[in-house]
Design an enzyme around this catalytic site. Structure first.
Site, PDB file in Angstrom:
ATOM      1  N   ASN A   6     -92.595  -1.385 -31.083  1.00 23.57           N
ATOM      2  CA  ASN A   6     -93.049  -2.275 -32.143  1.00 23.57           C
ATOM      3  C   ASN A   6     -91.748  -2.833 -32.714  1.00 23.57           C
ATOM      4  O   ASN A   6     -90.935  -2.070 -33.243  1.00 23.57           O
ATOM      5  CB  ASN A   6     -93.832  -1.482 -33.196  1.00 23.57           C
ATOM      6  CG  ASN A   6     -94.173  -2.302 -34.423  1.00 23.57           C
ATOM      7  OD1 ASN A   6     -93.709  -3.424 -34.597  1.00 23.57           O
ATOM      8  ND2 ASN A   6     -94.972  -1.719 -35.296  1.00 23.57           N
ATOM      9  N   ALA A   8     -90.934  -4.181 -35.345  1.00 23.30           N
ATOM     10  CA  ALA A   8     -90.721  -3.908 -36.764  1.00 23.30           C
ATOM     11  C   ALA A   8     -90.263  -2.478 -37.030  1.00 23.30           C
ATOM     12  O   ALA A   8     -89.882  -2.141 -38.146  1.00 23.30           O
ATOM     13  CB  ALA A   8     -92.009  -4.184 -37.550  1.00 23.30           C
ATOM     14  N   CYS A   9     -90.262  -1.635 -36.007  1.00 20.29           N
ATOM     15  CA  CYS A   9     -89.940  -0.207 -36.153  1.00 20.29           C
ATOM     16  C   CYS A   9     -88.435   0.024 -36.001  1.00 20.29           C
ATOM     17  O   CYS A   9     -87.836  -0.334 -34.990  1.00 20.29           O
ATOM     18  CB  CYS A   9     -90.724   0.578 -35.098  1.00 20.29           C
ATOM     19  SG  CYS A   9     -90.200   2.280 -34.889  1.00 20.29           S
ATOM     20  N   SER A  10     -87.834   0.670 -36.990  1.00 18.15           N
ATOM     21  CA  SER A  10     -86.389   0.931 -36.935  1.00 18.15           C
ATOM     22  C   SER A  10     -86.036   1.900 -35.816  1.00 18.15           C
ATOM     23  O   SER A  10     -84.975   1.765 -35.190  1.00 18.15           O
ATOM     24  CB  SER A  10     -85.887   1.457 -38.281  1.00 18.15           C
ATOM     25  OG  SER A  10     -86.476   2.700 -38.584  1.00 18.15           O
ATOM     26  N   ARG A  13     -85.868  -0.124 -32.642  1.00 19.91           N
ATOM     27  CA  ARG A  13     -84.647  -0.932 -32.587  1.00 19.91           C
ATOM     28  C   ARG A  13     -83.432  -0.060 -32.275  1.00 19.91           C
ATOM     29  O   ARG A  13     -82.562  -0.456 -31.499  1.00 19.91           O
ATOM     30  CB  ARG A  13     -84.462  -1.710 -33.894  1.00 19.91           C
ATOM     31  CG  ARG A  13     -85.515  -2.798 -34.087  1.00 19.91           C
ATOM     32  CD  ARG A  13     -85.176  -3.744 -35.235  1.00 19.91           C
ATOM     33  NE  ARG A  13     -84.916  -3.067 -36.493  1.00 19.91           N
ATOM     34  CZ  ARG A  13     -85.835  -2.766 -37.417  1.00 19.91           C
ATOM     35  NH1 ARG A  13     -87.108  -3.079 -37.200  1.00 19.91           N
ATOM     36  NH2 ARG A  13     -85.492  -2.176 -38.542  1.00 19.91           N
TER      37      ARG A  13
END
Length: 119
Positions: A6, A8-10, A13
């Site tokens: 996802n 948006a997920c740190s 990333r």
């Protein structure tokens, strides 16, 4: 290898940053857009050696709405959990990395991402 993310997920990333730093060859699957089928979830669970409730984000609004905390965690309920993950992909823990050797890891830590890289 393939990594389910996802954007948006740190944690996702961070995993991608580490894979890139190590020069890994991988493909990205944005699993909220390219939702895994029930069979794909079963395959990943087999590769992880886990049950569906082990990779379910039970604090998500969808999980609370479905009442997942009260669902049985047994063989009879397994298919129900898998169907919920496929119908509500936000509930799938991330990132999940499937390695070329047939194994998989939930890559939430640097150690687990390195474990996938070592395979």
């Amino acid at each position: 290898m393939e990594i389910w993310i996802n954007p948006a997920c740190s944690k996702c990333r961070s995993a991608l940053t580490l894979l890139d730093a190590e020069g890994a060859d991988y493909t990205v699957r944005r699993y909220l857009e390219d939702v895994p089928t029930e069979d794909e979830i079963r395959e990943v669970l087999d590769r992880l050696g886990l049950e569906p409730w082990d990779i379910t984000r039970t604090q998500e609004a969808d999980a609370k709405e479905l009442g997942l905390k009260d669902w049985p965690r047994d063989a009879e309920a397994r298919d129900r959990w898998i169907a919920a993950l496929s119908q509500h992909p936000k509930l799938i823990q991330r990132p999940i990395i499937t390695a070329d050797d047939g194994s998989a890891v939930v890559g939430r830590t640097e150690e687990s991402v390195r474990e996938a890289l070592s395979r």
